[in-house]
Design an enzyme around this catalytic site. Structure first.
Site, PDB file in Angstrom:
ATOM      1  N   GLU A  27      -3.828 -24.450  32.222  1.00 24.29           N
ATOM      2  CA  GLU A  27      -4.475 -25.558  32.935  1.00 24.29           C
ATOM      3  C   GLU A  27      -5.382 -25.005  34.025  1.00 24.29           C
ATOM      4  OE1 GLU A  27      -1.691 -28.435  34.496  1.00 24.29           O
ATOM      5  OE2 GLU A  27      -3.305 -29.788  35.111  1.00 24.29           O
ATOM      6  N   ASN A 173      -2.920 -37.134  28.760  1.00 24.39           N
ATOM      7  CA  ASN A 173      -1.770 -36.349  29.221  1.00 24.39           C
ATOM      8  C   ASN A 173      -0.989 -37.170  30.241  1.00 24.39           C
ATOM      9  OD1 ASN A 173      -0.294 -33.681  29.989  1.00 24.39           O
ATOM     10  ND2 ASN A 173      -1.078 -34.448  31.940  1.00 24.39           N
ATOM     11  N   GLU A 174       0.297 -37.260  30.059  1.00 24.96           N
ATOM     12  CA  GLU A 174       1.169 -37.969  31.017  1.00 24.96           C
ATOM     13  C   GLU A 174       0.496 -39.258  31.498  1.00 24.96           C
ATOM     14  OE1 GLU A 174       2.846 -35.342  34.022  1.00 24.96           O
ATOM     15  OE2 GLU A 174       3.879 -34.185  32.476  1.00 24.96           O
ATOM     16  N   TYR A 241      10.710 -30.493  32.177  1.00 22.39           N
ATOM     17  CA  TYR A 241      10.863 -29.331  33.061  1.00 22.39           C
ATOM     18  C   TYR A 241      12.325 -29.231  33.488  1.00 22.39           C
ATOM     19  CZ  TYR A 241       5.806 -28.845  33.237  1.00 22.39           C
ATOM     20  OH  TYR A 241       4.490 -28.630  32.882  1.00 22.39           O
ATOM     21  N   GLU A 296       4.802 -29.493  27.047  1.00 22.59           N
ATOM     22  CA  GLU A 296       5.011 -28.865  28.366  1.00 22.59           C
ATOM     23  C   GLU A 296       6.508 -28.700  28.556  1.00 22.59           C
ATOM     24  OE1 GLU A 296       3.027 -30.414  31.885  1.00 22.59           O
ATOM     25  OE2 GLU A 296       1.266 -30.947  30.696  1.00 22.59           O
ATOM     26  N   GLN A 345       3.343 -22.244  32.428  1.00 22.72           N
ATOM     27  CA  GLN A 345       2.043 -22.100  31.836  1.00 22.72           C
ATOM     28  C   GLN A 345       1.801 -20.613  31.571  1.00 22.72           C
ATOM     29  OE1 GLN A 345      -1.107 -24.169  33.894  1.00 22.72           O
ATOM     30  NE2 GLN A 345       0.067 -26.075  34.027  1.00 22.72           N
TER      31      GLN A 345
END
Ligand code: AHR
Length: 489
Positions: A27, A173-174, A241, A296, A345
């Site tokens: 990113e 995204n999200e 996460y 992710e 990432q």
């Protein structure tokens, strides 16, 4: 010493492990792109068209199969036209999500596609739904993949006459959060509209990925599966996460045994979440046409002292190596539905596989797990049972021994992690259907806080692990805090 038995049946195939499960994510955030991957052609750091040579080599070494870009939250404020044409004329924007720094757009579409070509990986582009238009995204796809028309001419003027091949396209995204704070119901309609205008030009076939839920948001998954069919959606994403307390994420390097157990408990929880999401997907798509992309995932701690709070730079220890080993075993075991996963990432951000400082580069313990596990790419997952013991507490209990196995070209690969910090495990594994007679193994093991630094870049390194194979019985010992890959040919 603990003694645990295992059983592998190579004839019992449980899913195809698509190589994209070993994917990554980059990113425009902190020093991931700038400094980490891209230094510009004039840099003293050895580069190919501005892209760091050491990074290209490291990505190639683990056979990175796919790279997601440009975000993350950045994707929904990214306007692709800002990142093409003469670099000095590119628009300078504020990266509002990540530190409010000026983004000069010197790394754009051409640079990203060149990176993927150099690495030999599939590009995975996340389109802007939150602040972009349908036309803008449709144009980006045309610019990338069409042979003719004004956008193809513009691409040629910018140095790339031939269209690129683009398979993976994320539609936002999200979008439940930084990508527009939408409800699932609203997003489902927006998604259908956007995907409709992202065309397959000149034989290029897009794989359209809808924004999926965060963690355990089953309502989001249910709504999307109810309202969007496989005709319009090839895949749906999941973000997860491994964070115990978002208000106090703890240090990447300074932690006690209880914090370690919390992290590993959070890591293991993804298996339950994946199963719950798959149950929903199975109800609406029993034929399994729609893939689940964990695009992710990873650990997330407080930033390193004296670094920019918006740059999410963290060190990476053996704890992270085990987090990666356990996660990848879970994805392998879920590979009948999980078709891609992207660690967050790639460089200098969150659970990075590489860290850079000026011209120096180090490989983190997490990098070495991807190296050890690469033989699973494109393998057939096979039945793999292990006796086990649960560690940790309450809802965050996790198995002491994490395993997965696959077969490819007659070679069996077994990956196994010992998540105990105190006890070694002696493993005796019976292999049904075994054809091979030669076994070898590599292991990553060290004290749980061990990590690589720019002064000591090889503190954590894979090494050979002794294994024996007598008939169908494979035996080896996993020391506490270790992960290994065993090959039988
Ligand atoms: O990876 C960092 C951020 O985490 C991404 O930009 C966003 O998608 C997620 O919330």
């Amino acid at each position: 010493m603990k003694h645990l038995n295992m059983l592998i049946n190579t004839a019992d195939r449980t899913g195809h492990i698509s190589r994209e499960i070993y994917g990554h994510f980059s990113e425009h955030l902190g020093r991931c792109i700038y400094g980490g991957i891209y230094v510009g052609a004039d840099s003293a750091v050895p580069n190919v068209s501005g892209i760091r040579k050491d990074v290209i080599d490291a990505f190639r070494q683990i056979r990175m199969p796919v790279l997601r870009w440009p975000g993350g939250c950045f994707a929904d404020e990214y306007h692709w036209r800002d990142g093409i044409g003469a670099p000095e004329k590119r628009r300078r924007i504020i990266n509002t999500n990540w530190g409010g720094v000026v983004e000069d757009n010197s790394f754009g579409t051409h640079e990203f596609m060149a990176l993927c070509e150099l690495v030999g990986c599939e590009p995975y582009i996340a389109g802007n739904v939150g602040s972009g238009t349908v036309q803008e995204l449709a144009d980006w796809v045309e610019y990338l993949t069409a042979k003719g028309g004004s956008l193809a001419e513009l691409r040629a003027e910018n140095g790339h006459p031939e269209p690129w091949h683009l398979k993976y396209l994320g539609i936002g995204n999200e979008n439940w959060g930084c990508g527009g704070s939408m409800t699932a119901e609203y997003y489902a309609d927006v998604y259908k509209r956007f995907q409709c205008f992202c065309k397959n030009h000149d034989g290029n076939q897009l794989y359209r990925v809808a924004c999926g839920p965060s963690g355990g948001d089953l309502h989001w998954m249910e709504t999307m599966m109810q309202r969007v069919t496989a005709q319009h959606m090839n895949g749906i994403s999941l973000h997860y996460y491994s964070v115990f307390d978002w208000n106090n994420k703890g240090s990447a390097t300074v932690f006690d045994a209880a914090e370690y157990a919390q992290t590993l408990g959070c890591v293991s929880r993804i298996e339950t979440l994946i199963q719950r999401h798959i149950e929903i997907m199975n109800r609406y798509d029993p034929e399994g046409q729609i893939g689940l992309l964990v695009d992710e995932w990873g650990t997330w701690y407080e930033v390193e002292p004296d670094t920019h709070p918006g740059f999410l730079y963290q060190q990476n220890t053996m704890r992270d190596a085990l987090a990666a080993a356990v996660s990848l075993n879970i994805f392998n075991r879920s590979s009948s539905r999980v078709v891609m996963a992207n660690l967050a990432q790639a460089v200098n951000v969150l659970q990075a596989i590489l860290l850079t400082e000026g011209g120096a580069l180090i490989k983190t313990p997490t990098y070495h797990i991807f190296d050890l596990y690469q033989a699973h790419q494109d393998g057939e997952a096979v039945y793999c049972f292990s006796e086990n013991e649960m560690l940790g507490e309450d809802a965050l209990r996790f198995p002491m021994l994490s395993t997965s196995a696959s077969v490819k070209d007659g070679v069996l690969t077994l990956t196994a992690a010992n998540c105990s910090l105190t006890e070694d495990i002696e493993i005796c594994c019976e292999i049904a259907g075994l054809t091979g007679s030669e076994a070898s193994a590599r292991i990553l093991t060290n004290e749980v806080h061990a990590h690589n630094t720019f002064d000591a870049p090889e503190t954590v390194q894979p090494e050979a692990l002794p294994v024996t194979l007598e008939g169908r019985l494979l035996r080896f010992t996993l020391p506490a805090c270790s992960a290994a890959a065993v090959t039988v040919k």
